[in-house]
Structure formats: C-alpha cells, structure tokens
Enzyme design. Structure first.
Site, PDB file in Angstrom:
ATOM      1  N   GLU A  44       0.827  -1.207   0.000  1.00 36.67           N
ATOM      2  CA  GLU A  44       0.000   0.000   0.000  1.00 36.67           C
ATOM      3  C   GLU A  44       0.869   1.268   0.000  1.00 36.67           C
ATOM      4  OE1 GLU A  44      -3.372  -0.353   2.520  1.00 36.67           O
ATOM      5  OE2 GLU A  44      -3.966   1.730   2.299  1.00 36.67           O
ATOM      6  N   GLU A  77       2.222   1.747  -3.455  1.00 32.04           N
ATOM      7  CA  GLU A  77       1.142   2.248  -4.298  1.00 32.04           C
ATOM      8  C   GLU A  77       0.956   3.748  -4.052  1.00 32.04           C
ATOM      9  OE1 GLU A  77      -2.621   0.542  -3.257  1.00 32.04           O
ATOM     10  OE2 GLU A  77      -3.577   1.134  -5.134  1.00 32.04           O
ATOM     11  N   CYS A  99      -8.654  -1.796   3.876  1.00 30.86           N
ATOM     12  CA  CYS A  99      -8.625  -2.986   4.749  1.00 30.86           C
ATOM     13  C   CYS A  99      -9.994  -3.264   5.332  1.00 30.86           C
ATOM     14  CB  CYS A  99      -7.674  -2.838   5.920  1.00 30.86           C
ATOM     15  SG  CYS A  99      -6.345  -1.738   5.657  1.00 30.86           S
ATOM     16  N   SER A 126      -7.284   2.006  -2.209  1.00 33.08           N
ATOM     17  CA  SER A 126      -6.066   1.258  -2.516  1.00 33.08           C
ATOM     18  C   SER A 126      -6.470  -0.058  -3.167  1.00 33.08           C
ATOM     19  CB  SER A 126      -5.300   0.982  -1.229  1.00 33.08           C
ATOM     20  OG  SER A 126      -4.427  -0.101  -1.418  1.00 33.08           O
ATOM     21  N   LYS A 160     -16.093  -8.927   7.674  1.00 29.96           N
ATOM     22  CA  LYS A 160     -15.086  -9.829   7.101  1.00 29.96           C
ATOM     23  C   LYS A 160     -15.736 -11.101   6.572  1.00 29.96           C
ATOM     24  CE  LYS A 160     -11.283  -7.528   7.565  1.00 29.96           C
ATOM     25  NZ  LYS A 160     -10.487  -7.173   6.389  1.00 29.96           N
ATOM     26  N   GLU A 177     -16.790 -10.090   3.240  1.00 29.27           N
ATOM     27  CA  GLU A 177     -15.628  -9.916   2.361  1.00 29.27           C
ATOM     28  C   GLU A 177     -15.140 -11.270   1.829  1.00 29.27           C
ATOM     29  OE1 GLU A 177     -11.772  -8.859   4.124  1.00 29.27           O
ATOM     30  OE2 GLU A 177     -11.560  -7.306   2.606  1.00 29.27           O
ATOM     31  N   GLU A 234     -14.794 -11.790  -6.099  1.00 29.47           N
ATOM     32  CA  GLU A 234     -13.391 -11.584  -6.507  1.00 29.47           C
ATOM     33  C   GLU A 234     -12.439 -12.512  -5.780  1.00 29.47           C
ATOM     34  OE1 GLU A 234     -15.733  -9.403  -5.582  1.00 29.47           O
ATOM     35  OE2 GLU A 234     -14.931  -7.396  -5.354  1.00 29.47           O
ATOM     36  N   CYS A 288     -10.950  -1.548  14.580  1.00 30.00           N
ATOM     37  CA  CYS A 288     -11.321  -2.964  14.726  1.00 30.00           C
ATOM     38  C   CYS A 288     -11.481  -3.393  16.185  1.00 30.00           C
ATOM     39  CB  CYS A 288     -10.288  -3.840  14.052  1.00 30.00           C
ATOM     40  SG  CYS A 288      -9.962  -3.340  12.361  1.00 30.00           S
TER      41      CYS A 288
END
Lengths: 678, 168
Positions: A280, A283, A300, A320, A359, A362, A367, A504
C-alpha cells in the site's frame, strides 16, 4: 449554571458538573439505573421507560431525557418505581421469544440480566410472541424480530453513527417492527455488514452470524489441513469472555487453544498486515509521483469498501487496490502451503478469527473465490472463537502459552496496530518516511495518528514535501470527510477509514460491550503489544523480505498483483427492478435502462428519456425494446447514463442511444440468423 | 407515455417541495394522489432525491394508515364500523359486500382492480348509520341488499363504458 449547584439523589447531594441529563448524574452517584435505549454515543430517545425516576414536584420522569436542575430531589427506588420497572420488563418478556438457553446473546443479553436483577421469577402476562420468520440472508448478521424490544438502538447507530440507515421502524402500534426497507432481506439492501447494530442490540434480535458448526466440521475432517489466522484486535479482547480485563494480551493462550481445538497451523493476520503496508505504501508513493487518484483511501475495512462502492462510486479508484490483510493471507497461504505440502488448494482450509462481521461478507465476495474455492473459507468472530474454546472445555486462563507458526506468524508492531483506528496510517508512515528519505530512523512512533476523535488530521513533512493525512473511524465521519473532499473544502493525500468507531478493537465480532472505556483499554493493549515487539516497521520483517525474494518477486510486481491486489466497482444500494415505462411483448427484447438519479436528472435524463420513447415510437420499435427508469446507477459524475443490454453509455445523447439500440438489434438479429442456420 | 407522465409528475412534486426531507409527508400524499398508491420503486426514488434512507421513507409510509403500498381498486369502498354504525349492524354490510365481490379479510381488492373494500372506524356520519363511502360518494341508512345494488350499478356502468370505448 453555578459551580456549586447540586441536586439530591436518594438523599445524597450530587454536584451538577455539566451533565446533560439526570441519567448521567444518577450514574455518577454510582446507581446503575437500568435502560435499554440510552447510549452516550447516540441521541436521546426515551422509548424504554426503564429509567423513570421520581422528582419531587414533577412526579415520574424519564431520567434520560430530563435535564438536571439545582435542588431537584430525585428518588430512584420508591415502591412505585420498583413495581413499574418490573411490569415493564414483564411486558417486554411477554412479547419476547423466551428461548434464552439457545440464544446467541445468552449471558450477555441485557433483558435477561435485568430480569434477573429485578428478581422477576414469573411473567404474569400471556406470551404474545408471534413467531415471525428469522432473516439470516446476510452473511454477517442474523435478524430475529421475535427478540426485538423496539429500543431503537440499532436504528440510531445505523443512521446516526454510520449514516447508512439500512434498518428503521416500520408499521405501527403492536405491529411495529425494525426492518430493512420494504421488508426486504438484509442482504438485498444497503447494509454494509459492519454489525454495529448487533453490538449495541441489548437482546438477541441482532447477532453476528455464526460459522462455528462449519469450522468444527472441517476440523474433524482428517483430509483437511486447517489453518488459522488471527486478526490484531482479537488478542486484546478474547480474554474478556473468560473474565479477564479488556486490553490484556492473550496471544499465547489463543495459539495454545487453537491447537488444542485441532487447528493444524496457527498464523497471524498481522503478518499480512505488514505485507499490506509494503504494497500500500508503494502504491501511495507511485500515486503521489504520478499525481493520480489522490487521496489514496485504505481498503482494509470491508464495510468501508462497500460504503464507497454504494454511495461514492466516483471515489472507487481512490481506494487502494491492495486486498485486506485477511484476503492477502488467504490467497498467499493457500498458494504457498499447497506447494509446500503437496495438498490440493481445496484441502487447505483457511479460517480467520476476526473482530468483525463484515469480514464474513468480504470472504464471500466473488473476486476472492477461485474455481469455486474461497481464499478464506470461514470467518469466525472473537465471540465465536470464545464459544469454541468453551465448547472444547478448555480452561483458557490456565493454558500454557504457545507461539504462532512460522513464517506467517511473525510480525512487526506495524502489523499489530492495524487493530486500531490510526494504525494503518501510522504503519504506512513508518514505511514511507524511510523509503522517501532513504534514511533509517531511530524512533518509530507517530503519535499524531492516535486519539479518540472520529476524524483526525495529520500534517507531516517528508523529503521536502508536505503531506496531509486523515484518519477516520465511523462511517458517518467518513461521509463528512468525503463531502469535504468533494466540495474542495479539504485536501488530503491519504485517508484511512475504519467503519467501526475506534477501529477494529470496537468491531461487532468482539465480546459484547457498551461502555467506550472497554474499547479504550483494548486500544491501549494494542499499542503495548507494539512496544513489546522487537520490530516495529514492516520493512524490517525478515520473513516479509524473504517472501519477496523467494516467491513474490518485486513489490507491486506481477505475482504481487495476482495475489495481493484487487479492483472495485460501483454497486447498487438496493436490489430492485427499475420503473417500467414501455415494455415490449416481443420475444427478443432489448432492455434499455435510463438512470434517473439526481446527477443524471440534472444532466438532462428527463429529456433524454422522453426523446428515447419518441424515437422508439417513430421507429416502431415498440415490440422490440423495453424501457425502464432506474433510480441510480451510482455513476453520477458521468451522467446522463443509460444501459442498453449489458452496455453502459456515459454522457448519453439520443444519437448515442439510438446507435446502441440499433447495434443491439443487429446483434439480436445476428444471433437469430445463426440459430436458424444451426 | 402515461407512465412517463406520472413519473415526470413525481419529479415535479419532489422539486416543488424543495427536495426537502422534512416535506416527506406532503410529497407522499401528492405522489399517492397521482398513483393511487405508493409504488416501491417510487419510494426508493423519493428517498434518494430528498437524501434519506429508503428504510425511513418506508417507515413513514407504513406508519400512517392513509398511505397504501398496494394498488387500490378504481372504486374504493369504505364501510364505516364506528360505534353507531356497528350497532346498526354495519358488519352485515361488510360481510355481504365481501361475499358479493369474492373478497376476504386478507384480500381486499378484486382481481380486475375495480373494487377495494375496507372498513374505517368512523366517517362522522353517525346520523346516517350504517354508512359507507365509495370514492367520494356517501351512502347512508344502508341494508346489505341496498349495498349490493350500489355495486351492481357500478359494475353495469363500467360495462357500458367499456362498450362505448369499443364502439369508438
């Protein structure tokens, strides 16, 4: 108000020190007045009536919505009040599905606790529970309306704190329910799966969806190699389930417990957090050099990612492209462990232990599924791991600590602080400063990224350039920041967003808490972890460097892109059919969909739609083309937008639309000819 | 084109109310006047236009009994079941109409979308008990037979209209 002002609570003088309501003042007097609907982080609602107190001269008043004034004489425990509280709880229980022993919230349920506290041993009213179907459509949250007490906490946290508003009150009187719009299932609406509703719900009406049974199943399967990854925030909260203080680190016991349960390898998500920092940051440096897609947003947090996809499609490319540490771990560990052990990819099962409900969503994103195998097979929350440890009969506190497995168990402090709001920014700064200046720094802490505020701005000067960062937690705050960026009121190079207030550590998968102090203690625990580790910068992690040389190759290179990066696209908020305006009855229908969102409307969608309908009429295409209006394609900056078949046309004009319809028609005709020839 | 006209009308209504979320109820009233009910996709549309969540709009639309999310028949029959009408056996009226129109409590609109049958708690026409209202027309001192006749008249009138349209 005067400095010496006080009022009397149960015959004791209590000073008024800026409290907004009687409830806070009474709590200051060390009296735990019961309530379901009052939370300091939410607006005052006054629905549950459990905090009623007697004020001399005023009678019975709800403490949560009564401002304190000097010389009030407050009684919190008169006979009337005690009776009334009991009746309220009895009435709630009479409306409640009384399935306490099998409820997910059992032992942490506030209704259960209150019934016990008030000594309710029988319910004098007939049970009115209606047996409404449970909504378990969402991968993250289960909604059981039979357990709802209508306190509205979930409704307010979703709209006030997260600015999403996926659920709200509907219907009236005895039929009132908290439901998603139009009574749809939760997975069909704009819910971002953050689960804050489930965290704040006092009962079992909203709970994180459990995957414990599936995990036991793979653990008992001898053909599977089951691999655990533990997120940073889990280690400072798991102990709470076993009576330990919030913030106490239990990494050693957790590793031991996971092995005792039957996991074959125990790894740390902080390892791939270190990897995220490297990818990251590079990037970020590239974007700064090219001056494109600035600010860079962190990616994230899957609730935040879904939020951007739904509400701010114009910013999806600012996210990102790095996968979250959880998904990096899944892809990487399956690839490497399969090569090392010779096992098939589907026989390596990755189970993540996360503080988070999003999560779960996710891990199920398309993907991250390859050939029908998910990169991360199961996601369990801190709560669920607690239940597994209990079920296995392990005495968690007495377990001999063990260490994680290598190499994916080795991390630096930078990977651990991901568990807090501000952590990702700090970890990236620890990398970027050294990378840009080319000098090793002695110190590693950037305390300006830390703090309790939901929006924190950081200015930093690096290699002769000023950088402006923002760390944000809570999606309502994120919306504020995005609006400012959009209107040009604010400029940032890098924006970190965590959907849950505090990051978190305050996730919905963590042990249930309502007092913000618990979260603060966990945060402290995370930074202590960082300080206790020998290494603090991701670039110093020898196993990460080894991974690049032996496997990944270049940072941001081909292999890294394949395994560690992804892409995002705009997403509809609500699964719906458009407004049909003209429908063909022909067999081969060409679907034309005109976006009627605000952006497109202002750019002339109305005229375009009218023109298209006239065009269809004059060209006599009525039996071949169906036209409908959609409320938003979420591509507002490119309006007016229409869709012909699968093709999306931006900045559409009648000419472009007519051409696309014609092309589509030729295609359909072509297909037909081919079909008839066969 | 009729759908488009209505749809444009929705835009007009939202704009007239300044895209203001505090004007939600007047917006819903005006939209319902246009469509005779509140279609789901229009509610979502209104929500995005005034900047509130669809769940909240749904909440408001389901809270007030004057709003309906189901299409209503062309003729909206409301049988009064207030105290005065009730003692004058208004439920007999209601039951007779239910039977005639082949409706049940959970199905209040006929398949041909001609009639919707509901009860209301008081029309304020207690002197005319038992009373009912068909669209804007009030009928008083009814018997089940008389109520059936009123329905028959409407059905006949509709059939004539249809024939006229065909002749044209």
């Amino acid at each position: 108000m005067n400095e010496n002002d006080f009022l009397i609570v149960d015959n004791k003088e209590i000073p008024i020190e800026g409290e907004q309501n009687l409830l806070e003042l009474i709590r200051k007097a060390k009296i735990d007045l019961p309530t379901f609907c009052y939370h300091s982080e939410l607006s005052v609602y006054g629905a549950c009536r459990l905090c009623m107190v007697y004020v001399e001269g005023m009678g019975l008043v709800p403490a949560c919505s009564t401002p304190p004034s000097p010389s009030m004489n407050v009684k919190t425990n008169t006979e009337d009040i005690r009776k009334m509280r009991k009746i309220i709880v009895e009435l709630l229980l009479a409306n409640h599905s009384q399935s306490c022993p099998t409820c997910q919230k059992s032992t942490t349920c506030q209704l259960q606790a209150l019934a016990r506290r008030l000594g309710i041993t029988e319910i004098r009213f007939k049970n009115q529970s209606k047996n409404i179907p449970v909504d378990d459509s969402s991968p993250s949250i289960v909604r059981d309306p039979n357990k709802c007490v209508l306190c509205g906490d979930c409704v307010r946290i979703c709209s006030e704190v997260q600015s999403v508003g996926a659920i709200d009150f509907a219907h009236r009187g005895a039929n009132t329910m908290v439901i998603p719009s139009f009574g749809k299932d939760l997975d069909k609406v704009e819910c971002v799966n953050c689960g804050q509703c489930a965290r704040i719900c006092p009962t079992g009406a909203l709970t994180p969806k459990s995957e414990v049974d599936e995990v036991w199943k793979v653990i008992h399967d001898p053909n599977k190699m089951v691999v655990a990854q533990i997120a940073p925030a889990v280690r400072v909260a798991l102990g709470e389930i076993f009576g330990m203080e919030p913030g106490v680190t239990t990494t050693g016991q957790t590793a031991a417990a996971l092995r005792a349960i039957g996991f074959n390898r125990v790894f740390d998500t902080s390892f791939t957090a270190d990897l995220t920092v490297i990818e990251e940051s590079n990037e970020f440096i590239k974007r700064i050099q090219k001056n494109e897609f600035i600010p860079q947003f962190t990616s994230c947090c899957p609730a935040w990612v879904k939020f951007v996809e739904q509400y701010y499609p114009e910013f999806v490319h600012n996210l990102s492209s790095c996968r979250s540490p959880q998904q990096m771990f899944g892809a990487l560990s399956k690839e490497i462990l399969a090569a090392q052990t010779g096992k098939k990819r589907e026989d390596i099962v990755v189970v993540s232990i996360m503080p988070c409900t999003a999560k779960k969503f996710e891990a199920k994103r398309p993907e991250f599924i390859h050939d029908g195998v998910r990169d991360v097979d199961h996601v369990i929350t801190t709560q669920e791991l607690g239940r597994m440890i209990e079920e296995a009969g392990l005495n968690f506190r007495e377990l001999d600590p063990e260490s994680f497995n290598l190499p994916f168990g080795f991390k630096t402090g930078a990977g651990v602080i991901f568990g807090n709001s501000g952590g990702v920014s700090e970890a990236v700064l620890r990398y970027v400063t050294e990378k840009l200046t080319g000098e090793k720094r002695e110190s590693y802490e950037f305390t300006s990224t830390r703090g309790e505020n939901g929006i924190r701005e950081i200015k930093i000067s690096l290699a002769g350039k000023e950088f402006s960062l923002a760390t944000v937690s809570g999606l309502g705050n994120a919306r504020q920041v995005l609006e400012k960026i959009k209107s040009g009121q604010a400029f940032y190079d890098f924006v970190e967003v965590m959907a849950c207030p505090g990051g978190c550590v305050g996730g919905a998968g963590q042990p249930v808490f309502t007092n913000p102090v618990v979260r603060q203690k966990r945060t402290k625990g995370i930074y202590e972890n960082d300080r206790m580790l020998e290494l603090h910068k991701s670039q110093d992690n020898p196993y990460i460097n080894e991974l690049y040389t032996s496997f990944l190759g270049e940072v941001g290179g081909h292999k890294a892109h394949e395994l560690l990066h992804t892409g995002y696209k705009s997403r509809k908020r609500i699964a719906d059919e458009g407004m049909s305006l003209s429908s063909s009855d022909g067999e081969q229908t060409i679907e034309v969909n005109v976006c009627f969102g605000t952006g497109c409307f202002l750019k002339g969608a109305q005229k375009l739609l009218r023109d298209i309908l006239v065009h269809i009429d004059t060209e006599q295409l009525g039996d071949k083309v169906s036209v409908s209006a959609s409320f938003c394609f979420e591509m507002c900056e490119k309006g007016p937008v229409i869709r012909v078949g699968d093709k999306v046309i931006e900045g559409c004009t009648l000419e472009k639309a007519a051409l696309a319809i014609e092309e589509e028609r030729q295609k359909v005709l072509g297909d037909k000819t081919v079909n008839s020839m066969q | 084109m009729e759908t488009l006209r209505k749809f444009e009308k929705v835009w007009e209504i939202i704009d007239q109310n300044g895209r203001d979320s505090s004007r939600l109820i007047p917006i819903l009233q005006a939209v319902q006047a246009e469509y005779r009910y509140l279609p789901e996709e229009i509610l979502t549309f209104i929500a995005t236009s005034v900047g509130i969540s669809p769940a909240r709009v749904f909440g408001v639309a389901t809270f007030y009994s004057l709003f309906t999310l189901k299409p209503k028949g062309k003729y909206h029959i409301r049988v009064c079941n207030g105290t005065a009408c009730h003692v004058k056996r208004s439920m007999d009226l209601h039951n007779a109409l239910q039977k005639k129109l082949n409706l049940r409590d959970e199905k209040d609109t006929t398949d041909d979308m001609l009639f919707t049958l509901e009860t209301v708690n008081c029309l304020g026409a207690c002197g005319l008990a038992p009373a009912m209202v068909v669209n804007e027309e009030v009928y008083g001192q009814l018997t089940p037979e008389r109520a059936n006749e009123i329905i028959d008249d409407i059905i006949n009138a509709e059939a004539h209209n249809e024939q006229d349209t065909h002749r044209l």
